[in-house]
Design an enzyme around this catalytic site. Structure first.
Site, mmCIF file in Angstrom:
data_model
loop_
_atom_site.group_PDB
_atom_site.id
_atom_site.type_symbol
_atom_site.label_atom_id
_atom_site.label_comp_id
_atom_site.label_asym_id
_atom_site.label_seq_id
_atom_site.Cartn_x
_atom_site.Cartn_y
_atom_site.Cartn_z
ATOM 1 N N HIS A 66 40.418 50.571 44.534
ATOM 2 C CA HIS A 66 41.438 50.079 45.447
ATOM 3 C C HIS A 66 42.801 50.604 45.034
ATOM 4 O O HIS A 66 42.968 51.144 43.944
ATOM 5 C CB HIS A 66 41.429 48.550 45.495
ATOM 6 C CG HIS A 66 40.152 47.997 46.027
ATOM 7 N ND1 HIS A 66 39.878 47.895 47.368
ATOM 8 C CD2 HIS A 66 39.042 47.539 45.387
ATOM 9 C CE1 HIS A 66 38.670 47.384 47.541
ATOM 10 N NE2 HIS A 66 38.140 47.164 46.359
ATOM 11 N N GLY A 67 43.775 50.424 45.899
ATOM 12 C CA GLY A 67 45.095 50.995 45.676
ATOM 13 C C GLY A 67 45.890 50.306 44.591
ATOM 14 O O GLY A 67 45.422 49.403 43.903
ATOM 15 N N GLU A 68 47.131 50.730 44.461
ATOM 16 C CA GLU A 68 47.985 50.250 43.385
ATOM 17 C C GLU A 68 48.295 48.761 43.507
ATOM 18 O O GLU A 68 48.511 48.082 42.515
ATOM 19 C CB GLU A 68 49.292 51.045 43.368
ATOM 20 C CG GLU A 68 49.092 52.517 43.017
ATOM 21 C CD GLU A 68 50.401 53.270 43.001
ATOM 22 O OE1 GLU A 68 51.450 52.629 43.276
ATOM 23 O OE2 GLU A 68 50.374 54.480 42.730
ATOM 24 N N LYS A 69 48.336 48.236 44.752
ATOM 25 C CA LYS A 69 48.672 46.828 44.930
ATOM 26 C C LYS A 69 47.552 45.901 44.448
ATOM 27 O O LYS A 69 47.795 44.750 44.110
ATOM 28 C CB LYS A 69 48.989 46.548 46.393
ATOM 29 C CG LYS A 69 50.272 47.223 46.875
ATOM 30 C CD LYS A 69 50.566 46.845 48.328
ATOM 31 C CE LYS A 69 51.863 47.505 48.799
ATOM 32 N NZ LYS A 69 52.154 47.174 50.214
ATOM 33 N N ASN A 72 41.668 47.672 41.000
ATOM 34 C CA ASN A 72 40.389 47.424 40.343
ATOM 35 C C ASN A 72 39.439 48.540 40.734
ATOM 36 O O ASN A 72 39.534 49.093 41.837
ATOM 37 C CB ASN A 72 39.834 46.043 40.695
ATOM 38 C CG ASN A 72 39.590 45.851 42.173
ATOM 39 O OD1 ASN A 72 38.601 46.345 42.708
ATOM 40 N ND2 ASN A 72 40.495 45.139 42.853
ATOM 41 N N VAL A 73 38.559 48.875 39.834
ATOM 42 C CA VAL A 73 37.681 50.023 40.014
ATOM 43 C C VAL A 73 36.240 49.592 39.760
ATOM 44 O O VAL A 73 35.980 48.794 38.850
ATOM 45 C CB VAL A 73 38.058 51.168 39.038
ATOM 46 C CG1 VAL A 73 37.201 52.402 39.299
ATOM 47 C CG2 VAL A 73 39.535 51.513 39.170
ATOM 48 N N LYS A 88 32.662 46.225 37.622
ATOM 49 C CA LYS A 88 33.975 46.100 38.248
ATOM 50 C C LYS A 88 35.001 45.791 37.163
ATOM 51 O O LYS A 88 34.929 44.750 36.492
ATOM 52 C CB LYS A 88 33.972 45.015 39.320
ATOM 53 C CG LYS A 88 35.295 44.939 40.092
ATOM 54 C CD LYS A 88 35.163 44.070 41.329
ATOM 55 C CE LYS A 88 36.439 44.115 42.169
ATOM 56 N NZ LYS A 88 36.310 43.376 43.434
ATOM 57 N N ASP A 182 37.550 37.986 51.827
ATOM 58 C CA ASP A 182 37.624 39.263 52.536
ATOM 59 C C ASP A 182 36.239 39.839 52.845
ATOM 60 O O ASP A 182 35.879 40.935 52.423
ATOM 61 C CB ASP A 182 38.439 40.269 51.716
ATOM 62 C CG ASP A 182 38.917 41.433 52.581
ATOM 63 O OD1 ASP A 182 38.861 41.309 53.811
ATOM 64 O OD2 ASP A 182 39.345 42.453 52.015
#
Length: 492
Positions: A66-69, A72-73, A88, A182
């Site tokens: 996910h992006g900088e905001k 998490n990878v 994760k 989400d």
């Protein structure tokens, strides 16, 4: 061989009558009989173990990020016991309270169901916060629904995804985990057998890895926009947006979809790739269910249990394995190729319908010659002429690859009852396969064998139909039968 065919026919027709019902929650609690992965109890891994499993968190092993905001990878990894895992790794500020992180992870890790990509462990060392789940090798719903390459997702598979997801939500709710953050098409994954699973990561609450609803505001439940809080009814709203995804093959804003539904223009929502492959009643029922989930007032939405009940009656092709409906191969679906396979046998093994069609067209009706000679002694009638005209029109349509017309004409010929032709059954079989009607095709391939027991083409076609239905072992046997019969014919 004839005995094998009869036994198989009995089992196949009776298997179609078995209802598909969800098992009770107690069946699979803590990893029950259908939890194929058979994971041990929740494990607290060391950081060294997870570093080794992911090759030092190598960028080559990243499967999503996910992006900088919301940094998490997710990494793919492999443990010492050769089990594949998904790891994760959160941003170090996501879970400052290590005790809260461990409590949440243990609670979610206590869930075990075949509808979940189960959480099997975690790691909490220093500032590291990692979750470990079963690895799902066959991509996300978003990939198969929005970004497909070879074929759009079949209607029966879309219904199965909705059903499995509803069962996952109902199970989690029954275990006190009704909140899911989400819920979207990227949260639904497919396992090695092509079965849909709900990612367990969305069950973790109170994390600080970004907003609970990070998608476009047009898809966010209205009460979350007002209060900033997720409720069980919010999850149902998100389920409704997923039903719209499945119906349309696109990510359509709920407000736009509801306007079309109210204006009775719901057919405009349907995925054009599904045209001719679903019943209007089923489409209407699924849209009705979606509109109920998307009600503005949360109290007017159904609960997860009622969703399961509503979707159960819509399930199609319940005997067909998920990997077949999804259009992927699993290890058990690959046949052992007999030695000296002929072009027709090879085409049937590869399920190359275009090649099979060309070969059948070239062969023509030469294998019906004995039956045709018997007909020459019968009294010629106008009914027989009409029957032959149906066959003639069917042949023309078959040659022109108008398979829907071919089915209609060959059906008129067969229903005429004055003549029997294994080749007509074979041609209608391929026409059915071209129209995604594998069950009907298998019936014709079996009937061709009844009419002409030593005809190798009938066995080959059975193999292709059985492969289409995911019945690998029977397909292997039929393929070998076809090879033996063809070899025997060449020797004679």
């Amino acid at each position: 061989m004839g005995a094998r065919c009869s036994r198989f026919a009995f089992c196949w027709f009776h298997s179609r009558l078995k209802p598909s019902v969800p098992e009770s929650s107690s069946d699979l609690e803590n990893g029950g009989k259908n939890d194929r992965s058979a994971w041990p109890s929740f494990t607290e891994f060391t950081l060294a173990q997870l570093k080794a499993a992911t090759s030092g968190f190598s960028s080559d092993n990243i499967v999503s990020e996910h992006g900088e905001k919301a940094p998490n990878v997710v990494y793919r990894g492999k443990l010492d016991n050769s089990r594949w895992i998904a790891v994760k790794r959160f941003n170090r500020l996501a879970w400052p309270d290590s005790r809260q992180f461990l409590e949440e992870a243990r609670a979610v890790g206590g869930l075990r169901r075949e509808w979940l990509a189960n959480l099997i462990g975690c790691c909490c060392e220093g500032e590291e916060r990692l979750l470990v789940a079963e690895f799902m090798p066959n991509e996300t719903l978003a990939k198969h629904l929005f970004h497909w390459e070879s074929q759009p997702m079949k209607w029966a598979m879309r219904l199965r995804v909705a059903f499995y997801l509803a069962q996952a939500l109902e199970y989690c709710s029954s275990k006190g985990r009704a909140l899911y953050h989400d819920l979207n098409a990227y949260r639904i994954l497919f396992d090695k057998d092509g079965n849909p699973r709900l990612s367990c990561f969305g069950l973790m609450k109170n994390s600080r890895d970004g907003k609970s609803y990070s998608t476009n505001l047009a898809f966010t439940p209205p009460e979350y926009l007002r209060t900033g809080r997720v409720t069980p009814e919010s999850v149902i709203y998100s389920f409704g947006t997923l039903l719209l995804d499945l119906l349309s093959g696109k990510h359509i804003p709920p407000s736009h979809a509801l306007d079309l539904i109210r204006g009775k223009n719901f057919l405009m929502l349907m995925d054009s790739a599904l045209e001719g492959h679903f019943s209007k009643d089923d489409g209407t029922e699924l849209l009705r269910l979606a509109s109920r989930c998307l009600q503005y007032e949360a109290r007017e939405r159904p609960n997860a249990k009622s969703l399961v009940t509503a979707l159960m009656s819509l399930q199609k092709e319940t005997e067909v394995p998920s990997h077949v409906l999804l259009g992927i191969q699993n290890e058990s679906s690959v046949l052992t190729q007999p030695s000296s396979l002929t072009p027709l046998g090879d085409a049937c093994l590869r399920m190359d319908l275009t090649a099979i069609h060309e070969i059948l067209e070239k062969i023509g009706y030469k294998d019906d010659e004995g039956i045709a000679n018997e007909l020459s002694f019968q009294m010629w009638t106008s009914q027989m002429q009409e029957t032959l005209n149906s066959k003639k029109h069917g042949d023309a349509a078959f040659r022109a690859k108008d398979f829907a017309t071919a089915i209609d004409c060959y059906t008129q010929f067969i229903d005429g009852g004055t003549m029997v032709s294994p080749t007509v059954y074979a041609r209608r079989c391929i026409s059915y396969l071209m129209n995604d009607m594998a069950q009907e095709a298998l019936g014709d391939a079996m009937q061709a064998q009844v009419v002409s027991p030593e005809w190798y083409i009938a066995s080959y076609l059975q193999a292709t139909c059985l492969l289409s239905l995911g019945m690998k072992h029977d397909a292997q046997e039929a393929l070998e039968d076809g090879t033996n019969l063809e070899t025997k014919r060449k020797k004679n």
